[in-house]
Structure formats: C-alpha cells, structure tokens
Design an enzyme around this catalytic site. Structure first.
Site, PDB file in Angstrom:
ATOM      1  N   GLY A 119       1.454  21.999 -17.573  1.00  0.00           N
ATOM      2  CA  GLY A 119       1.644  21.946 -19.034  1.00  0.00           C
ATOM      3  C   GLY A 119       0.506  21.214 -19.704  1.00  0.00           C
ATOM      4  N   ASN A 120       0.692  20.839 -20.939  1.00  0.00           N
ATOM      5  CA  ASN A 120      -0.321  20.055 -21.652  1.00  0.00           C
ATOM      6  C   ASN A 120       0.370  19.136 -22.645  1.00  0.00           C
ATOM      7  OD1 ASN A 120      -0.149  21.495 -24.309  1.00  0.00           O
ATOM      8  ND2 ASN A 120      -0.732  23.225 -23.003  1.00  0.00           N
TER       9      ASN A 120
END
Ligand code: CTP
Length: 403
Positions: A208-209
């Site tokens: 993810g980020n």
C-alpha cells in the site's frame, strides 16, 4: 449575489459575539434578509436589541415567545434560511452539533436546516487545538458543514495564538463567495478517485502507500457544495464523507478502482483522479497466510493498469479529465509528460519533498499545469482551499470546451 438571500445567523456564547452586529450590517447593506438566533449564553455578550435593530427583525432566543404566547417553529426557520451561519461557534456548540444534541433553539434549528451550514469557531488557543475540538471540526466538515477557520492573533484571554474568529469582513467575503459559486457545477456529474489501493500479498498482508484520501475527499465535497452530483471511488482509508450529493464507492485494489472508475466515467462531465494507485501488485496472492521461513521471501510484482491513462483513451471532447502528479524530482517535466501521455486537460503537481505537501498532511502546495503550457503556482494552503483553487480552474475551462 447576496441580494434577497435569507441568511440566518446563530450566535453562541463567546466574546467574539461583539463582532456580529457589524456582519449583520454588512449583509443588510448588501441586500440580504437577516434573522438572528441567540443562545442563552450569547445574551451575556451581545444584546437582542442591538441585533433586532440592525437586522430589522425580532431576534430568536428560545422555543417560546412568552410575550405573545407563541411557540417558535424551528422547522420553519430552518427552511426559511438559504444559509445558516454559526458565529462565533464555541467548542461546546461544535461538540453538540457533532452529536445532534438539541438542547437550545439554535441547535434545534441546525437539525432542521436543509441549507448550507457554516461555522466560524472562536475560542482560546488550547481549546482550539485540543484533539476533541479538532476531531469535532473534522466530523462537521465531513458532514458538509463549511468551517471558516479561526485565525491567529491576540485572544481575549491575553494569550496569543490560533482561535480568533475571522473578522466580519472576511466572513462576509466567504458568504459572498458561497452564493457566487454555489450552483457553478449544478447538473454536472463528477467522478473523483481518492485514497490508496491495497494489493494483497496474502489474506493478511498487502502492498500500500501513505495516501489518506483527504485531497480527493476535499474535492468531492467542494464539487457537491457547488451543485454537482459526485461519485467518489475511495480506496481504503479511515476518512469518509457524508455529503448527501456524494455517492461513495469503497474499493480496495487497483483492479477494483479501475472497474468502478470505468463504470462511472462515461456519464461523468468532469473526472479528477487523485488516488494514489499502486503501480505494481504481487503476481499471485496466496490464499493462506504465508509462513515465515529462514530463506526469506521473494515477491514477483506485475504492473497494474494505469486507470487514468485508460480513461484518457476513452475521453470524449466534452469531458474534462484531470490527474495528479506526485513527484520527488523534476516535477514540472514529469507532470508535463503525464499531461500528454494520459490525455489530460490539466495536471495538478505536488512535490512530495515540499514541507506540508503530499500524503498525510492537512495542507498541500500545488501547481496547475494545463495544456497551453502556462504554469500556475499556488502557496501552501489547507486541502479545502486547494480544492477551491482546482475548482476555480475547472470552472474556467468548462466554457472553453463549448458547454
Ligand atoms: N494513476 C492511475 N493509475 C495508476 C497509476 C496512476 O490512474 N495505475 C493516476 C493517479 O491517480 C494520478 C496520475 O495517474 O492522477 C499520476 O500518478 P503518479 O503516481 O504521480 O504517476 P504514475 O503515472 O504512476 O507514474 P510514476 O509512478 O512513474 O511517477
């Protein structure tokens, strides 16, 4: 723009109440119909007589008008208003608004009002920055209430800091701006993507980020406030929005975001892609939790589909398509490449290296890069203000596209 508008002002018990008579005067001079509600605590700071004289209307102070043996209808007053402004809004009133408490006449009208509600907080700096107040303000924003942020300066307590209610002239400008822009996007369908995507490694892990989705949500809310019907395709985030004109479609992976964006794109007059879509995903996602081994783990990644590029290939002339570019180096050159390769009307550049810009902040610093090569730079602003700048730019290019 203000001429003939019905503006209801709710005054709560803070010293900044002394500034509201001036605001009433400004609004009346501009041709607005003004009615005022005073909470019981507000009456200690400003008199009903002053406000009745300036507004030219009796002032509402409670549910019962004992003198005339009448019950004051909060529903009628709520429906009368084109705008409800609560100023000054104390920490106490903001907290009660969050929970829908209706223990005075103003709070009851708040629950009945169908119009835009604005609140101008005013309190001491420690109260203003207290996590409870911050959270309450965030919750009200998410509900579509426009917060006129308090400024910084000398406070009644003698301390100096954030918490001072905006000056009446500045509040007047916000109101004028509201009526000038409120129907700018009426009848327009808008698609906004926001937040990160999660690409599953196994049932409990993902790539993810750090995107929170705040910028996209601020844009969706600004569009909704200005009359648009919004589809918000939102990746996994703790933030949400509850504006009645926004339909939120929660997604997790880039593939799900692509599917939702494709589904809504054809109908959209304006599309803004703020989402931080993962560029790569694990080639395979394990069906059971991967066990740890001493040998380590190698993940093979494959590219995801570039959603914005896909939309750019399908874009019709009447559609406006806007992308974001988050860069750490060669910002303008990279953003220009994205503008062309993704067939965009303009690209919003934010540099992850600038203090206060990019992921996880309440603020952002952007440049708008349109097709004509001119570059517009903006200073560091709150994400709500950045959204307003982006909408101003979109409003300018709509007629240019023959709508
Ligand atoms: N974008 C997208 N789909 C992807 C990747 C990006 O729709 N798979 C969109 C983003 O929402 C953004 C724009 O493309 O509006 C630019 O995203 P950004 O991450 O800055 O650039 P990339 O195109 O991914 O290129 P790079 O990562 O190499 O900078």
């Amino acid at each position: 723009m203000i001429q003939g508008k019905n503006i209801l002002i709710g005054i709560t018990g803070g010293i900044a109440a002394y500034k509201i008579p001036l605001l009433v005067r400004l609004l009346r001079k501009a041709g607005a119909n003004v009615q005022v509600i005073l909470t019981p605590a507000a009456k200690d700071f400003v008199t009903p007589l002053t406000l009745a004289t300036l507004s030219g209307q009796p002032v509402h102070t409670g549910f019962f008008d004992a003198e005339n043996g009448r019950w004051n209808s909060h529903v009628e007053l709520g429906l009368w208003a084109d705008l409800l402004l609560i100023a000054p809004a104390t920490a106490n009133t903001l907290a009660k608004m969050v929970y829908g408490i209706a223990d005075n006449y103003l709070l009851t009208v708040c629950l009945s009002a169908r119009c835009q509600v604005m609140a101008a907080p005013a309190m001491d700096l420690d109260m203003y920055r207290h996590p409870a107040t911050r959270q309450n303000i965030e919750a009200l924003k998410q509900r579509g209430i426009q917060i006129i942020a308090a400024g910084t300066g000398e406070l009644a307590s003698g301390l100096c800091g954030e918490g001072r209610m905006e000056e009446p002239e500045a509040i007047f400008d916000v109101i004028r701006q509201h009526f000038a822009t409120r129907q700018r996007f009426a009848g327009k369908k808008v698609l906004v993507s926001a937040g990160p995507t999660h690409e599953a490694i196994d049932p409990v892990r993902f790539i993810g980020n750090y995107s929170s989705g705040r910028m996209g949500i601020a844009l969706a809310e600004s569009f909704a406030r200005q009359g648009a019907e919004v589809d918000l395709v939102l990746g996994p985030t703790h933030l949400s929005t509850h504006h009645p004109a926004i339909r939120t479609h929660a997604v997790s992976s880039a593939q799900q975001m692509l599917d939702q964006c494709l589904f809504h794109f054809e109908q959209a007059d304006i599309t803004v892609m703020t989402a931080a879509v993962a560029d790569f995903r694990p080639q395979t996602s394990a069906s059971q939790k991967i066990k740890k081994t001493d040998a380590g783990l190698q993940l093979r990644l494959e590219p995801t589909v570039d959603i914005l590029k896909t939309l750019g290939e399908r874009k019709e002339d009447h559609q406006i398509l806007i992308g974001f570019a988050l860069e750490t180096e060669n910002g303008e050159a990279n953003a220009l490449k994205k503008l062309k390769s993704k067939n965009l009307d303009f690209v919003v550049l934010n540099m992850a290296t600038e203090p206060g810009a990019g992921f996880g902040h309440n603020t952002n610093k952007i440049s708008i890069i349109p097709k004509d090569g001119q570059i517009y730079h903006f200073p560091l602003k709150s994400k709500d203000e950045v959204a307003a700048d982006i909408l101003d730019h979109i409003a300018r290019i709509i007629p240019a596209q023959g709508q």
